[in-house]
Design an enzyme around this catalytic site. Structure first.
Site, mmCIF file in Angstrom:
data_model
loop_
_atom_site.group_PDB
_atom_site.id
_atom_site.type_symbol
_atom_site.label_atom_id
_atom_site.label_comp_id
_atom_site.label_asym_id
_atom_site.label_seq_id
_atom_site.Cartn_x
_atom_site.Cartn_y
_atom_site.Cartn_z
ATOM 1 N N SER A 272 0.956 -1.242 0.020
ATOM 2 C CA SER A 272 -0.010 -0.096 -0.045
ATOM 3 C C SER A 272 0.942 1.276 -0.147
ATOM 4 C CB SER A 272 -0.965 0.067 1.211
ATOM 5 O OG SER A 272 -1.896 0.843 1.105
ATOM 6 N N ASP A 375 -10.187 -2.620 -5.963
ATOM 7 C CA ASP A 375 -9.215 -1.570 -5.578
ATOM 8 C C ASP A 375 -9.480 -0.251 -6.273
ATOM 9 O OD1 ASP A 375 -7.722 0.116 -4.268
ATOM 10 O OD2 ASP A 375 -5.982 -1.152 -4.442
ATOM 11 N N HIS A 405 -8.372 -4.246 -1.382
ATOM 12 C CA HIS A 405 -7.053 -3.375 -1.255
ATOM 13 C C HIS A 405 -6.483 -4.236 0.174
ATOM 14 C CE1 HIS A 405 -4.392 -0.089 -1.359
ATOM 15 N NE2 HIS A 405 -4.168 -0.048 -0.023
#
Length: 443
Positions: A272, A375, A405
């Site tokens: 991320s 996502d 995600h």
């Protein structure tokens, strides 16, 4: 579509994240400000597993861990993950075949096998690795309370050294920790599958430490690894010359790295927002060149990177209210991370395709990009990968169907078959670039 349990957890997660971001947006009293920054927030984490610096039955996966604080001037925190160096990881039978949609034909799965659907720009079969056997603790281990390399271990390390994977956790720059339960489990899995030393970086968090502090922490870790390698090499050289300097730099040398690490095979792995940090560190490593010797970044893995931009992509329009990290929460996180008065979705930290961001893309290391179908940030990550491929950088994309995600690193999803398969796929690709026998592992 994810299971109902995941959807419900996503709603609760987004509610808590929004509340946390709002509380961090409030000005903190000067008396509570941390002069060295913070690298974790206890209120954000479930109980973190303590470090386990031994290969005892307490670590059935055969991975020992150790916590370090290499920079006394900041709260930078590292957790080292060392697979048992005395045993080679043995490959087991391949994991269940997974169906991927890509531009290359592939065989149908055998009858009775499970299906994990994902899209990829290149396909390969995942393999699993069995945990290493647990040896009986030595006298040195009993005295030290953890694994301590012996002279025989150092001699064997001269024949076999482990690559180094520098990992940056996720959390939108404001939460997360290198030693959180989820990150600890994920890094153990990566260390075991790749048979590599994993250095999980607990970088400084926003808003106490805004851009570029977290990014500079990543560069500082590479420099620290290079310093460790040079100190260890210098100490071995002086001992070989009979100078009696057998304790040269002993107080500064990390024994696990000195005995077992091969920094010339270094891989960056970002999760991320950690993927943004990894990409920044890769660019700085390209610019530094031989100044980082003997560290050499041979590849990087960007897992659902936290990329944004002012011109919305199709996924940003269609999936803005997606699971766990929606666009509104991410905007709040960027406002907390970027310096006050410099908020821009085209900031070099956010948009990987803005002009003048760093060295030419053709100089970047091979880059594997992992994205999730649900996502909202996926399209910009795919676009970045496409730009790398245009300049002949090996930059495949793995897109996992019905995934959200952080599907492979979030605590509630870490044990799913899809998360396990993702880690195995990453390990297969990484081994192309950390193998000492050439690129015999292909995809």
């Amino acid at each position: 579509m994810p299971p109902v349990a995941v959807q419900l957890h996503s709603l609760l997660f987004k509610l808590l994240l929004r509340r946390r971001l709002s509380s961090l947006s409030a000005p903190a009293p000067a008396s509570t400000a941390a002069p060295f920054g913070v690298s974790s927030r206890p209120a954000d984490q479930r109980p973190s597993p303590p470090s386990n610096p031994s290969f005892s039955p307490a670590s059935p996966d055969g991975v020992a861990t150790k916590d370090l604080h290499p920079d006394p001037l900041s709260s930078l925190h590292l957790r080292l993950f060392l697979p048992n160096p005395n045993h080679h990881a043995a490959a087991t039978s391949p994991a269940p075949h997974s169906l991927r949609r890509n531009s290359f034909p592939q065989r149908d799965p055998a009858p009775g096998q499970d299906h994990l659907s994902r899209r990829a720009s290149a396909s390969f079969h995942a393999v699993g690795v069995s945990p290493a056997p647990t040896p009986a603790p030595s006298a040195a281990l009993r005295d030290y309370g953890g694994y301590l390399p012996t002279a025989s271990a150092a001699r064997s390390a001269a024949r076999r050294r482990l690559p180094v994977i520098v990992q940056f956790h996720g959390g939108a720059f404001v939460t997360g920790a290198a030693d959180s339960a989820a990150n600890d489990a994920f890094c153990r899995r990566v260390a075991r599958l790749c048979d590599a030393i994993v250095v999980a970086v607990g970088y400084r968090l926003a808003p106490e430490s805004r851009y570029p502090e977290a990014f500079e922490d990543g560069v500082a870790v590479l420099r620290w690894i290079a310093k460790q390698a040079n100190l260890a090499a210098c100490g071995r050289t002086m001992m070989g010359k009979g100078t009696g300097a057998d304790s040269f730099g002993a107080a500064m040398v990390e024994p696990w790295l000195a005995a077992h690490a091969d920094p010339s095979r270094c891989v960056l792995l970002g999760v991320s927002c950690g993927a943004n940090i990894a990409d920044y560190v890769a660019r700085k490593a390209v610019e530094a060149g031989k100044l980082l010797d003997p560290v050499r970044v041979v590849a990087q893995v960007l897992m659902y990177p936290f990329f944004m931009g002012s011109a919305p992509t199709r996924s940003e329009l269609k999936l803005a209210n997606s699971y766990f990290y929606d666009k509104a929460s991410c905007l709040l996180a960027w406002k907390l991370f970027l310096p006050e008065g410099e908020f821009s979705l085209d900031h070099p930290a956010a948009n990987p395709l803005v002009p003048g961001r760093g060295p030419p893309l053709k100089l970047m290391p091979p880059t594997l990009t992992v994205v999730a179908e649900l996502d909202w940030m996926k399209d910009r990550a795919i676009a970045y990968s496409e730009e790398l491929r245009k300049v002949n950088v090996d930059a495949p994309v793995l897109e996992y169907k019905d995934a959200v995600h952080e599907f492979a690193t979030l605590d509630v999803l870490l044990k799913t078959p899809q998360a396990q398969a993702c880690a195995e796929d990453i390990a297969i690709w990484i081994k192309k670039y950390i193998s000492l026998r050439g690129h015999e592992l292909s995809y």
